[in-house]
Design an enzyme around this catalytic site. Structure first.
Site, PDB file in Angstrom:
ATOM      1  N   ARG A   1       0.831  -1.206   0.000  1.00  0.00           N
ATOM      2  CA  ARG A   1       0.000   0.000   0.000  1.00  0.00           C
ATOM      3  C   ARG A   1       0.864   1.255   0.000  1.00  0.00           C
ATOM      4  O   ARG A   1       0.361   2.356  -0.255  1.00  0.00           O
ATOM      5  CB  ARG A   1      -0.909  -0.006   1.219  1.00  0.00           C
ATOM      6  CG  ARG A   1      -1.858  -1.202   1.252  1.00  0.00           C
ATOM      7  CD  ARG A   1      -2.495  -1.364   2.624  1.00  0.00           C
ATOM      8  NE  ARG A   1      -3.373  -0.267   2.965  1.00  0.00           N
ATOM      9  CZ  ARG A   1      -3.770   0.012   4.204  1.00  0.00           C
ATOM     10  NH1 ARG A   1      -3.321  -0.722   5.226  1.00  0.00           N
ATOM     11  NH2 ARG A   1      -4.595   1.020   4.431  1.00  0.00           N
TER      12      ARG A   1
ATOM     13  N   LYS B   1      -2.560   9.304   4.521  1.00  0.00           N
ATOM     14  CA  LYS B   1      -2.641   8.469   5.724  1.00  0.00           C
ATOM     15  C   LYS B   1      -1.369   7.623   5.842  1.00  0.00           C
ATOM     16  O   LYS B   1      -0.647   7.451   4.855  1.00  0.00           O
ATOM     17  CB  LYS B   1      -3.881   7.575   5.674  1.00  0.00           C
ATOM     18  CG  LYS B   1      -3.936   6.614   4.473  1.00  0.00           C
ATOM     19  CD  LYS B   1      -5.261   5.876   4.453  1.00  0.00           C
ATOM     20  CE  LYS B   1      -5.314   4.890   3.292  1.00  0.00           C
ATOM     21  NZ  LYS B   1      -6.625   4.216   3.189  1.00  0.00           N
ATOM     22  N   HIS B   2      -1.032   7.142   7.060  1.00  0.00           N
ATOM     23  CA  HIS B   2      -1.708   7.224   8.344  1.00  0.00           C
ATOM     24  C   HIS B   2      -0.803   8.041   9.266  1.00  0.00           C
ATOM     25  O   HIS B   2       0.251   7.543   9.672  1.00  0.00           O
ATOM     26  CB  HIS B   2      -1.926   5.838   8.922  1.00  0.00           C
ATOM     27  CG  HIS B   2      -2.641   4.898   7.987  1.00  0.00           C
ATOM     28  ND1 HIS B   2      -2.008   4.236   6.948  1.00  0.00           N
ATOM     29  CD2 HIS B   2      -3.940   4.528   7.926  1.00  0.00           C
ATOM     30  CE1 HIS B   2      -2.872   3.480   6.308  1.00  0.00           C
ATOM     31  NE2 HIS B   2      -4.063   3.634   6.870  1.00  0.00           N
TER      32      HIS B   2
ATOM     33  N   HIS C   1      -5.216  -2.951  13.082  1.00  0.00           N
ATOM     34  CA  HIS C   1      -6.562  -3.520  13.136  1.00  0.00           C
ATOM     35  C   HIS C   1      -6.647  -4.595  14.220  1.00  0.00           C
ATOM     36  O   HIS C   1      -7.736  -4.899  14.714  1.00  0.00           O
ATOM     37  CB  HIS C   1      -6.935  -4.156  11.790  1.00  0.00           C
ATOM     38  CG  HIS C   1      -7.029  -3.182  10.664  1.00  0.00           C
ATOM     39  ND1 HIS C   1      -5.931  -2.793   9.939  1.00  0.00           N
ATOM     40  CD2 HIS C   1      -8.094  -2.527  10.141  1.00  0.00           C
ATOM     41  CE1 HIS C   1      -6.311  -1.933   9.007  1.00  0.00           C
ATOM     42  NE2 HIS C   1      -7.607  -1.750   9.115  1.00  0.00           N
TER      43      HIS C   1
ATOM     44  N   ASP D   1      -8.776   7.142  11.611  1.00  0.00           N
ATOM     45  CA  ASP D   1      -8.967   5.810  11.063  1.00  0.00           C
ATOM     46  C   ASP D   1     -10.165   5.204  11.795  1.00  0.00           C
ATOM     47  O   ASP D   1     -10.681   5.782  12.772  1.00  0.00           O
ATOM     48  CB  ASP D   1      -7.700   4.967  11.265  1.00  0.00           C
ATOM     49  CG  ASP D   1      -7.528   3.897  10.187  1.00  0.00           C
ATOM     50  OD1 ASP D   1      -8.526   3.541   9.544  1.00  0.00           O
ATOM     51  OD2 ASP D   1      -6.397   3.404  10.008  1.00  0.00           O
TER      52      ASP D   1
END
Length: 508
Positions: A125, A155-156, A168, A242
């Site tokens: 990413r 982001k982030h 997560h 987020d």
């Protein structure tokens, strides 16, 4: 204070109809295709008394999440092209298609510098491991989005690239001192802020160099979201959190209290899983004086200005009849294919490594995209288009000894062997980024065959460092149709790979 919502439960729609939500990001179920996407955004705009902002994680193009739209390579694939113009074009087309479907904020670019090969959640990413290159490509991508009529979101903040934990699943920490952060993590954010990026998304990560409070993630830290982001770096846009449902937050702070702390820290948009709980907690915090009313008005003014910029006060919905002329067009797909071709990176070996008339055994790991498309089937069809007699064997991601036995039985019939893994980067998943040791036994069987052996990763390139026995190693960066097509063109000698890896791969 206005905020967004991340899942459709019984209390969401009434809150939209009551004007209690300022924007929407869907987390299930998402619209399945371009038609339902337009219906989704238009319906909610009509139901709300106030214009809504729609946000979505279109990191690899709108087609990554919505069938019928254009899907690109990953950010790391864009970095492999060496051309920032490719990032600009990906951002531009993503924004054109997003806006045509009623979305205003594609939550990109990812500005994290992926200096940690063990990073399970940023990985492909990111544009790469060089802070200056990530900044260059991030600015170009954001410019493409903004010039095409959407608002970019970096982001982030202040950086998720040097973690080996998925936020997560757990609360990570970046232990580096401030000098290191200034030299690495903050470089792309500074550059994009100076270029006028509209949104910045916070990270659920502890940064003791900026805020020494133990266990306090950036999302809830005033020293980071106000002191660093606004006062020091001069960011004047919208700060969005987020998802507050991520376990880095949810396991450590109660719902409601977490959203209040994010607002106190300086967040304007709060992505909450329990909107009624969050709403009531924020209202109570304002009434009690814990959150100053002027703080609310400041965030509201920023968000209303963004809605005015999108001209939502003039027209909220989008023209369903115009979608086909913008979304998933042949021209957009050709540009995506052009970029994918430029990204193909041969890490070892030579091409062509496969023959159209040879006896190929292709061992392909099963995988499914967010849209439901099965990438292993797409790859098998593409391989057979080049070599109709190719023997394609699908194996599960956690395939072990039984699958290895199947592979070994079929090897004698082949004169060349191929192993294709997708090494997807997926939230909440233990095997994110290709952490599937069970596949290594299959690789050992293929290597022992002493037949020409090619390995391709359509995801994390780092897995290729563990496939050192393969004669040819190809990084294809993503499992979009265009990346699969380009990779097969390389393998069969129809395309010369010209990409260069933007990251160092241990073992190679």
């Amino acid at each position: 204070m206005l905020w967004s919502y991340t899942d459709w439960t019984s209390d969401a729609l009434p809150m939209v109809e009551a004007g209690e939500l300022g924007g929407i990001i869907s987390r299930g179920p998402r619209p399945a295709n371009v038609q339902t996407a337009v219906e989704f955004t238009n319906d909610l705009q009509h139901r709300s008394p106030l214009p809504l902002l729609f946000l979505e994680d279109f990191e690899f193009g709108v087609g990554y999440l919505i069938r019928g739209a254009t899907e690109f390579s990953s950010a790391m694939g864009l970095g492999a092209t060496g051309e920032a113009q490719c990032a600009y074009e990906a951002g531009r087309i993503t924004a054109l298609e997003a806006r045509a479907l009623g979305y205003h904020v594609p939550i990109v670019p990812v500005l994290d510098v992926n200096v940690n090969p063990a990073n399970p959640i940023i990985n492909v990413r990111s544009f790469g491991e060089d802070p200056e290159k990530v900044a260059e490509f991030g600015v170009a991508f954001a410019r493409g989005i903004e010039e095409a009529g959407c608002m970019a979101c970096g982001k982030h903040f202040p950086g998720h690239g040097d973690t080996d934990v998925d936020s997560h699943r757990q609360l990570p920490a970046v232990p580096h001192d401030r000098a290191r952060m200034d030299a690495v993590e903050l470089v792309p954010f500074k550059r994009c802020i100076d270029a006028g990026i509209s949104f910045i998304m916070s990270a659920h990560i502890v940064f003791p160099a900026v805020d020494p409070m133990p266990g306090l993630p950036a999302t809830l830290s005033r020293k980071i979201l106000t002191g660093l982001l606004r006062d020091e770096l001069g960011f004047e846009g919208i700060c969005v959190t987020d998802a507050m449902s991520m376990r880095a937050i949810a396991d450590n702070f109660p719902a409601g209290e977490a959203e209040v702390r994010a607002a106190e820290a300086g967040a304007d948009f709060i992505l909450c899983m329990e909107p009624r709980v969050a709403y009531d907690a924020l209202v109570a915090a304002v009434k009690s004086g814990r959150i100053d009313l002027e703080r609310v008005r400041t965030s509201a003014a920023r968000i209303l200005a963004a809605k005015e910029r999108m001209k939502l006060h003039e027209k909220r919905d989008v023209d369903a009849g115009a979608v086909a002329s913008v979304v998933g067009t042949d021209a957009h797909r050709e540009k995506a294919l052009e970029i994918a071709r430029k990204s193909m990176t041969l890490l070892r070996g030579e091409t062509p490594c496969l023959r159209p008339d040879g006896k190929l055994l292709a061992v392909i790991v099963r995988t499914k995209r967010p849209t439901g498309i099965e990438s292993h089937e797409v790859l098998a069809a593409e391989l057979k288009g080049h070599n109709p007699s190719a023997d394609c064997l699908f194996v599960d991601e956690q395939a072990g000894a039984d699958a290895a036995v199947q592979v070994e039985r079929r090897i004698p019939e082949a004169d060349r062997v191929l192993f294709a893994t997708f090494a997807r980067v997926e939230a909440y998943k233990e095997t994110s980024g290709g952490r599937a040791p069970a596949q290594e036994e299959i690789v050992r069987v293929l290597a022992r065959s002493e037949k020409p052996f090619t390995a391709i990763s359509f995801g994390s390139p780092y897995v290729l460092g563990r496939l050192g026995t393969a004669h040819n190693l190809l990084a294809a960066w993503h499992d979009s149709d265009v990346c699969i097509q380009a990779a097969c063109e390389v393998c069969f000698g129809k395309l010369k790979p010209a990409g260069e890896s933007p990251v160092t791969i241990p073992g190679l």
